[in-house]
Design an enzyme around this catalytic site. Structure first.
Site, short mmCIF file in Angstrom:
data_model
loop_
_atom_site.label_atom_id
_atom_site.label_comp_id
_atom_site.label_asym_id
_atom_site.label_seq_id
_atom_site.Cartn_x
_atom_site.Cartn_y
_atom_site.Cartn_z
N SER A 15 54.68 32.18 6.98
CA SER A 15 53.42 31.46 7.23
C SER A 15 52.27 32.13 6.48
O SER A 15 52.14 33.35 6.44
CB SER A 15 53.11 31.47 8.73
N LYS A 66 55.18 21.57 17.60
CA LYS A 66 53.92 20.81 17.69
C LYS A 66 53.95 19.72 18.77
O LYS A 66 52.93 19.43 19.38
CB LYS A 66 53.59 20.17 16.34
N ASP A 102 45.41 18.69 11.86
CA ASP A 102 46.18 18.40 10.64
C ASP A 102 45.65 17.14 9.95
O ASP A 102 45.37 17.15 8.75
CB ASP A 102 47.67 18.19 10.96
N GLY A 126 56.18 7.72 4.80
CA GLY A 126 56.64 8.52 5.92
C GLY A 126 55.99 8.08 7.22
O GLY A 126 54.94 7.42 7.20
N GLY A 128 56.57 10.36 10.21
CA GLY A 128 56.83 11.49 11.11
C GLY A 128 55.53 12.03 11.69
O GLY A 128 54.48 11.37 11.62
N ASN A 150 58.47 3.60 5.39
CA ASN A 150 59.33 4.66 5.92
C ASN A 150 60.78 4.21 5.86
O ASN A 150 61.07 3.02 5.88
CB ASN A 150 58.95 4.97 7.37
P1 ATR Z 1 56.87 16.00 9.98
O1 ATR Z 1 56.43 16.38 11.36
O2 ATR Z 1 56.78 17.13 8.97
O3 ATR Z 1 56.22 14.75 9.48
P2 ATR Z 1 59.25 14.60 10.79
O4 ATR Z 1 58.52 14.13 11.99
O5 ATR Z 1 60.64 15.10 10.94
O6 ATR Z 1 58.46 15.77 10.06
O7 ATR Z 1 59.21 13.42 9.70
C1 ATR Z 1 59.87 13.51 8.49
C2 ATR Z 1 59.56 12.27 7.64
O8 ATR Z 1 60.31 12.40 6.42
C3 ATR Z 1 59.99 10.94 8.26
O9 ATR Z 1 59.16 9.91 7.79
C4 ATR Z 1 61.41 10.79 7.69
O10 ATR Z 1 61.90 9.47 7.66
P3 ATR Z 1 62.68 8.84 8.94
O11 ATR Z 1 61.61 8.47 9.93
O12 ATR Z 1 63.42 7.70 8.41
O13 ATR Z 1 63.57 9.94 9.45
C5 ATR Z 1 61.20 11.28 6.29
N1 ATR Z 1 62.44 11.72 5.65
C6 ATR Z 1 63.06 12.91 5.79
N2 ATR Z 1 64.16 12.96 5.02
C7 ATR Z 1 64.24 11.77 4.37
C8 ATR Z 1 65.15 11.20 3.41
N3 ATR Z 1 66.21 11.88 2.97
N4 ATR Z 1 64.91 9.94 2.96
C9 ATR Z 1 63.84 9.24 3.38
N5 ATR Z 1 62.94 9.72 4.29
C10 ATR Z 1 63.13 10.96 4.78
#
Ligand code: ATR
Length: 276
Positions: A15, A66, A102, A126, A128, A150
């Protein structure tokens, strides 16, 4: 007595927050120390109660805690509650209050580069935790056109349903977003794709406008393949350093009442990244 601040997460050894905040405490003459604390998922409850018991003044929360920290806090800011994630905790007279800096940190960084963001056509890739914070912060800034794409559409639908602000939003698959890319002035990459060397692009940039602004919230590596490709196509690019520094600045302000010098913070993080 010296005040104690911390960041809890797993992993935590790399970190950049301790170097950034300890430099600020020294710079602004605040008698405080900021420590990285490794906390396993199974120990989160005890860790939070332990920090409260020893009178921690505040702490940051990072992956994977988180979301799961929320039930262990005494109060949660309504925006952080609707995002469903807390990254900053403030000890107010023995009560732990949770916030999310954030999304607002990201928007602060974006506003430094783009005027009138509320008028821009924006696409978030995304859905997430990070995307939720950014979408809610942009929605609260009055953005009129804010689309989402997404891999899992259900997650984008949930995000929209949970947002307390009404914005006109289309939800696209990644393939649909690729086709519609030329419509967007600002594109924000929030997925974890790009964290690892040899990761592919989350979507093709074939249809990117040459004058687009492309942001990736990843800062290690500093320039993901996505940003490199966008840059090659003539887009203005921004990495995740701005978001990281600005979320930290907003946390520091909550703890000390001082809005710190973000240029100074950026220098410290860059030198820590190089030494890493
Ligand atoms: P964070 O808190 O960092 O945003 P997260 O909540 O795990 O992490 O979210 C990860 C994001 O990356 C999500 O939008 C995820 O898509 P899904 O909702 O379909 O899971 C996306 N993501 C991670 N790996 C992926 C991949 N190989 N292809 C497409 N999207 C991916």
């Amino acid at each position: 007595m010296q005040k104690l601040f911390a960041v809890i997460g797993d992993p935590i050894a790399h970190s950049m927050s301790p170097a950034m905040h300890n430099d600020l405490f020294a710079h602004y003459g605040v008698d405080a120390h900021y420590m990285p604390l490794h906390v396993n998922k199974k120990d989160l409850r005890e860790a939070v109660f332990g920090l409260k018991a020893i009178g921690v003044s505040g702490f940051n929360v990072t992956v994977p805690h988180k979301e799961s920290i929320i039930p262990f806090l005494d109060a949660v800011d309504p925006l952080a509650e609707s995002i469903g994630a807390v990254n900053t905790v403030v000890n107010v007279n023995g009560c732990l209050h949770g916030f999310n800096t954030d999304g607002s940190g990201f928007v602060t960084g974006l506003q430094q580069e783009i005027a009138d963001i509320e008028k821009r056509k924006i696409l978030i890739i995304g859905a997430g935790g990070a995307a939720r914070g950014i979408y809610f912060a942009l929605a609260s800034a009055g953005t009129k056109k804010l689309d989402l794409c997404n891999r899992t559409l259900k997650k984008a639908e949930m995000l929209l349903k949970d947002c307390p602000y009404t914005v006109s939003t289309n939800i696209w698959t990644l393939q649909e977003a690729e086709m519609a890319l030329a419509d967007y002035e600002v594109i924000i990459q929030t997925t974890s794709i790009g964290l690892k060397v040899n990761d592919p692009l989350p979507l093709s940039l074939r249809n990117l406008r040459t004058n687009a602004f492309v942001s990736d919230i990843i800062y290690n590596p500093l320039h993901t393949l996505f940003l490199q490709e966008a840059g090659k196509k003539g887009a203005k690019i921004q990495n995740g350093l701005e978001m990281f520094v600005n979320q930290g600045a907003l946390a520091f302000e909550k703890w000390t009442g001082i809005m710190p010098d973000t240029a100074r913070m950026k220098k410290i993080v860059l030198s820590s990244l190089k030494a890493d």
